[in-house]
Design a protein around this motif. Structure first.
Motif, PDB file in Angstrom:
ATOM      1  N   GLN A  38       0.847  -1.185   0.000  1.00 16.07           N
ATOM      2  CA  GLN A  38       0.000   0.000   0.000  1.00 16.07           C
ATOM      3  C   GLN A  38       0.884   1.238   0.000  1.00 16.07           C
ATOM      4  O   GLN A  38       1.547   1.534   1.001  1.00 16.07           O
ATOM      5  CB  GLN A  38      -0.934  -0.002   1.213  1.00 16.07           C
ATOM      6  CG  GLN A  38      -1.954   1.110   1.191  1.00 16.07           C
ATOM      7  CD  GLN A  38      -2.957   0.988   2.327  1.00 16.07           C
ATOM      8  OE1 GLN A  38      -2.732   0.315   3.322  1.00 16.07           O
ATOM      9  NE2 GLN A  38      -4.095   1.648   2.182  1.00 16.07           N
ATOM     10  N   PRO A  44      -4.412  -0.786  -1.401  1.00 20.32           N
ATOM     11  CA  PRO A  44      -3.411  -1.845  -1.576  1.00 20.32           C
ATOM     12  C   PRO A  44      -3.343  -2.305  -3.022  1.00 20.32           C
ATOM     13  O   PRO A  44      -4.333  -2.234  -3.758  1.00 20.32           O
ATOM     14  CB  PRO A  44      -3.917  -2.968  -0.659  1.00 20.32           C
ATOM     15  CG  PRO A  44      -4.779  -2.285   0.340  1.00 20.32           C
ATOM     16  CD  PRO A  44      -5.433  -1.160  -0.396  1.00 20.32           C
ATOM     17  N   TYR A  87       2.149  -6.078   3.081  1.00 22.47           N
ATOM     18  CA  TYR A  87       1.340  -7.020   3.844  1.00 22.47           C
ATOM     19  C   TYR A  87       1.573  -8.446   3.355  1.00 22.47           C
ATOM     20  O   TYR A  87       1.476  -8.720   2.155  1.00 22.47           O
ATOM     21  CB  TYR A  87      -0.144  -6.705   3.690  1.00 22.47           C
ATOM     22  CG  TYR A  87      -0.585  -5.353   4.182  1.00 22.47           C
ATOM     23  CD1 TYR A  87      -0.724  -4.282   3.307  1.00 22.47           C
ATOM     24  CD2 TYR A  87      -0.888  -5.149   5.526  1.00 22.47           C
ATOM     25  CE1 TYR A  87      -1.145  -3.043   3.748  1.00 22.47           C
ATOM     26  CE2 TYR A  87      -1.318  -3.904   5.979  1.00 22.47           C
ATOM     27  CZ  TYR A  87      -1.442  -2.859   5.087  1.00 22.47           C
ATOM     28  OH  TYR A  87      -1.864  -1.637   5.535  1.00 22.47           O
ATOM     29  N   PRO A  98     -12.288 -14.149   2.119  1.00 21.17           N
ATOM     30  CA  PRO A  98     -11.658 -12.852   1.877  1.00 21.17           C
ATOM     31  C   PRO A  98     -10.293 -12.726   2.529  1.00 21.17           C
ATOM     32  O   PRO A  98     -10.000 -13.388   3.524  1.00 21.17           O
ATOM     33  CB  PRO A  98     -12.643 -11.866   2.515  1.00 21.17           C
ATOM     34  CG  PRO A  98     -13.940 -12.578   2.544  1.00 21.17           C
ATOM     35  CD  PRO A  98     -13.604 -14.014   2.773  1.00 21.17           C
ATOM     36  N   LEU A  99      -9.469 -11.853   1.966  1.00 20.55           N
ATOM     37  CA  LEU A  99      -8.167 -11.558   2.548  1.00 20.55           C
ATOM     38  C   LEU A  99      -8.336 -10.871   3.898  1.00 20.55           C
ATOM     39  O   LEU A  99      -9.186 -10.001   4.061  1.00 20.55           O
ATOM     40  CB  LEU A  99      -7.373 -10.638   1.621  1.00 20.55           C
ATOM     41  CG  LEU A  99      -6.923 -11.201   0.287  1.00 20.55           C
ATOM     42  CD1 LEU A  99      -6.193 -10.126  -0.512  1.00 20.55           C
ATOM     43  CD2 LEU A  99      -6.028 -12.417   0.474  1.00 20.55           C
ATOM     44  N   PHE A 101      -6.144  -8.646   6.475  1.00 26.94           N
ATOM     45  CA  PHE A 101      -4.913  -7.858   6.544  1.00 26.94           C
ATOM     46  C   PHE A 101      -4.461  -7.683   7.985  1.00 26.94           C
ATOM     47  O   PHE A 101      -5.258  -7.416   8.874  1.00 26.94           O
ATOM     48  CB  PHE A 101      -5.139  -6.464   5.949  1.00 26.94           C
ATOM     49  CG  PHE A 101      -5.248  -6.448   4.455  1.00 26.94           C
ATOM     50  CD1 PHE A 101      -6.428  -6.834   3.830  1.00 26.94           C
ATOM     51  CD2 PHE A 101      -4.173  -6.054   3.670  1.00 26.94           C
ATOM     52  CE1 PHE A 101      -6.530  -6.829   2.450  1.00 26.94           C
ATOM     53  CE2 PHE A 101      -4.269  -6.036   2.289  1.00 26.94           C
ATOM     54  CZ  PHE A 101      -5.448  -6.427   1.677  1.00 26.94           C
ATOM     55  N   GLY A 102      -3.136  -7.803   8.198  1.00 28.52           N
ATOM     56  CA  GLY A 102      -2.531  -7.418   9.461  1.00 28.52           C
ATOM     57  C   GLY A 102      -2.009  -5.996   9.345  1.00 28.52           C
ATOM     58  O   GLY A 102      -2.506  -5.212   8.537  1.00 28.52           O
ATOM     59  N   LYS A 103      -1.001  -5.675  10.160  1.00 32.56           N
ATOM     60  CA  LYS A 103      -0.460  -4.310  10.154  1.00 32.56           C
ATOM     61  C   LYS A 103       0.667  -4.138   9.140  1.00 32.56           C
ATOM     62  O   LYS A 103       1.017  -3.017   8.784  1.00 32.56           O
ATOM     63  CB  LYS A 103       0.013  -3.919  11.543  1.00 32.56           C
ATOM     64  CG  LYS A 103      -1.112  -3.777  12.540  1.00 32.56           C
ATOM     65  CD  LYS A 103      -0.631  -3.197  13.849  1.00 32.56           C
ATOM     66  CE  LYS A 103      -1.801  -3.004  14.802  1.00 32.56           C
ATOM     67  NZ  LYS A 103      -1.384  -2.421  16.093  1.00 32.56           N
ATOM     68  N   GLY A 104       1.261  -5.226   8.689  1.00 31.59           N
ATOM     69  CA  GLY A 104       2.283  -5.143   7.656  1.00 31.59           C
ATOM     70  C   GLY A 104       3.603  -4.576   8.123  1.00 31.59           C
ATOM     71  O   GLY A 104       3.811  -4.266   9.305  1.00 31.59           O
TER      72      GLY A 104
ATOM     73  N   TYR B  35     -13.735  -2.712   2.678  1.00 27.69           N
ATOM     74  CA  TYR B  35     -12.853  -2.680   3.833  1.00 27.69           C
ATOM     75  C   TYR B  35     -12.827  -1.251   4.385  1.00 27.69           C
ATOM     76  O   TYR B  35     -13.048  -0.294   3.664  1.00 27.69           O
ATOM     77  CB  TYR B  35     -11.418  -3.045   3.446  1.00 27.69           C
ATOM     78  CG  TYR B  35     -11.159  -4.490   3.094  1.00 27.69           C
ATOM     79  CD1 TYR B  35     -11.381  -4.971   1.802  1.00 27.69           C
ATOM     80  CD2 TYR B  35     -10.655  -5.380   4.045  1.00 27.69           C
ATOM     81  CE1 TYR B  35     -11.116  -6.289   1.472  1.00 27.69           C
ATOM     82  CE2 TYR B  35     -10.381  -6.704   3.725  1.00 27.69           C
ATOM     83  CZ  TYR B  35     -10.614  -7.149   2.435  1.00 27.69           C
ATOM     84  OH  TYR B  35     -10.338  -8.465   2.114  1.00 27.69           O
ATOM     85  N   GLN B  37     -10.136   1.289   6.848  1.00 22.70           N
ATOM     86  CA  GLN B  37      -8.794   1.389   7.383  1.00 22.70           C
ATOM     87  C   GLN B  37      -8.715   2.606   8.291  1.00 22.70           C
ATOM     88  O   GLN B  37      -8.839   3.738   7.823  1.00 22.70           O
ATOM     89  CB  GLN B  37      -7.747   1.485   6.278  1.00 22.70           C
ATOM     90  CG  GLN B  37      -6.314   1.464   6.797  1.00 22.70           C
ATOM     91  CD  GLN B  37      -5.298   1.404   5.676  1.00 22.70           C
ATOM     92  OE1 GLN B  37      -5.500   1.962   4.603  1.00 22.70           O
ATOM     93  NE2 GLN B  37      -4.198   0.699   5.905  1.00 22.70           N
ATOM     94  N   MET B  41      -3.561   1.440  11.045  1.00 25.94           N
ATOM     95  CA  MET B  41      -4.050   0.069  11.146  1.00 25.94           C
ATOM     96  C   MET B  41      -4.083  -0.598   9.782  1.00 25.94           C
ATOM     97  O   MET B  41      -4.028   0.065   8.741  1.00 25.94           O
ATOM     98  CB  MET B  41      -5.464   0.058  11.743  1.00 25.94           C
ATOM     99  CG  MET B  41      -5.594   0.776  13.058  1.00 25.94           C
ATOM    100  SD  MET B  41      -4.767  -0.128  14.385  1.00 25.94           S
ATOM    101  CE  MET B  41      -5.880  -1.507  14.570  1.00 25.94           C
ATOM    102  N   GLY B  42      -4.210  -1.903   9.791  1.00 24.70           N
ATOM    103  CA  GLY B  42      -4.457  -2.628   8.552  1.00 24.70           C
ATOM    104  C   GLY B  42      -5.920  -2.517   8.164  1.00 24.70           C
ATOM    105  O   GLY B  42      -6.732  -1.921   8.867  1.00 24.70           O
ATOM    106  N   LEU B  43      -6.259  -3.095   7.040  1.00 24.78           N
ATOM    107  CA  LEU B  43      -7.640  -3.045   6.562  1.00 24.78           C
ATOM    108  C   LEU B  43      -8.495  -4.080   7.285  1.00 24.78           C
ATOM    109  O   LEU B  43      -8.037  -5.190   7.555  1.00 24.78           O
ATOM    110  CB  LEU B  43      -7.685  -3.329   5.059  1.00 24.78           C
ATOM    111  CG  LEU B  43      -7.294  -2.191   4.145  1.00 24.78           C
ATOM    112  CD1 LEU B  43      -5.804  -1.939   4.156  1.00 24.78           C
ATOM    113  CD2 LEU B  43      -7.773  -2.483   2.714  1.00 24.78           C
ATOM    114  N   LEU B  45     -12.328  -6.032   7.096  1.00 21.88           N
ATOM    115  CA  LEU B  45     -13.413  -6.338   6.173  1.00 21.88           C
ATOM    116  C   LEU B  45     -14.763  -5.982   6.781  1.00 21.88           C
ATOM    117  O   LEU B  45     -15.075  -6.395   7.894  1.00 21.88           O
ATOM    118  CB  LEU B  45     -13.372  -7.823   5.813  1.00 21.88           C
ATOM    119  CG  LEU B  45     -14.408  -8.299   4.795  1.00 21.88           C
ATOM    120  CD1 LEU B  45     -14.135  -7.701   3.424  1.00 21.88           C
ATOM    121  CD2 LEU B  45     -14.404  -9.824   4.726  1.00 21.88           C
TER     122      LEU B  45
END
Lengths: 111, 114
Positions: A38, A44, A87, A98-99, A101-104, B35, B37, B41-43, B45
């Protein structure tokens, strides 16, 4: 979903290779490893994904450990435009889950 | 190559107001997603639609509703906006390729609720 662990941040010099690690010790045999990034103020974008074998595309390479408990995203020559949050995501092959996401990892590239 | 188009790009709402975020994709993808955000933070859903005519809740669906209008369009509605819904909202669509699903994201809607 199996979890992934990534460093919060990394730094690289421009025009040098970058190795972004991801640990996923609880990965199951049917989990695909995905990488997205991202860029600032953007959504992203897909980078690469793989299951067992190493993968290459025009953006990056994905190196997957033999036991699949870790993987590494390789940017062969970092540019300023590669500064982004990366990520690492596992997705179960079964169904269209669905995907998640963590914090990356926030990658900074120094000129 | 438009990809995934989100409108509006920015919006400021007062608490209690309602609005609909629009999303359209021109890639003939079956699945679409919303999503959010929050800063740093991350995304997360909110809702997704695996195919036209179906919708499912994600991790944070409370306060939102969705409509899969047709294969191209997937809208997100806030019936009574709250400050906690201040966030950046991303729409995405996905296609099956090379063994798994690849996602394409829109550029986001930045929503502030005051």
């Amino acid at each position: 979903d199996a979890k992934t662990t990534q460093p919060n941040s990394m730094e690289s010099n421009e025009e040098e290779p970058v190795h972004l690690p991801c640990n996923h010790s609880t990965i199951s045999g049917t989990d695909y490893i995905h990488w997205y990034r991202q860029l600032p103020s953007q959504g992203p974008e897909y980078v690469i994904h793989g299951l067992t074998s190493n993968v290459n595309n025009r953006m990056a390479s994905l190196a997957i450990a033999e036991d699949r408990k870790s993987s590494t995203l390789i940017l062969h020559r970092a540019t300023l435009r590669d500064a982004a949050v990366y990520y690492c995501i596992l997705r179960a092959l079964s169904g269209n889950t669905p995907l998640v996401f963590g914090k990356g990892t926030r990658l900074s590239v120094i000129a | 190559n438009a990809g995934v188009t989100q409108t509006p790009k920015f919006q400021v709402l007062k608490t209690g107001q309602s609005m609909t975020l629009q999303c359209a994709q021109d890639m003939n993808h079956n699945s679409m997603y919303w999503y959010r955000q929050d800063p740093g933070m991350g995304l997360r859903l909110i809702y997704y639609s695996a195919s036209e005519g179906t919708t499912d809740k994600g991790e944070v669906p409370n306060g939102y509703n969705v409509s899969r209008l047709n294969k191209r369009e997937f809208s997100l509605r806030l019936e009574s906006a709250a400050p906690s819904q201040t966030s950046v909202y991303f729409c995405a669509s996905s296609e099956y390729r090379e063994g798994d699903y690849g996602y394409t994201f829109g550029s986001g809607t930045r929503l502030t609720v005051v």
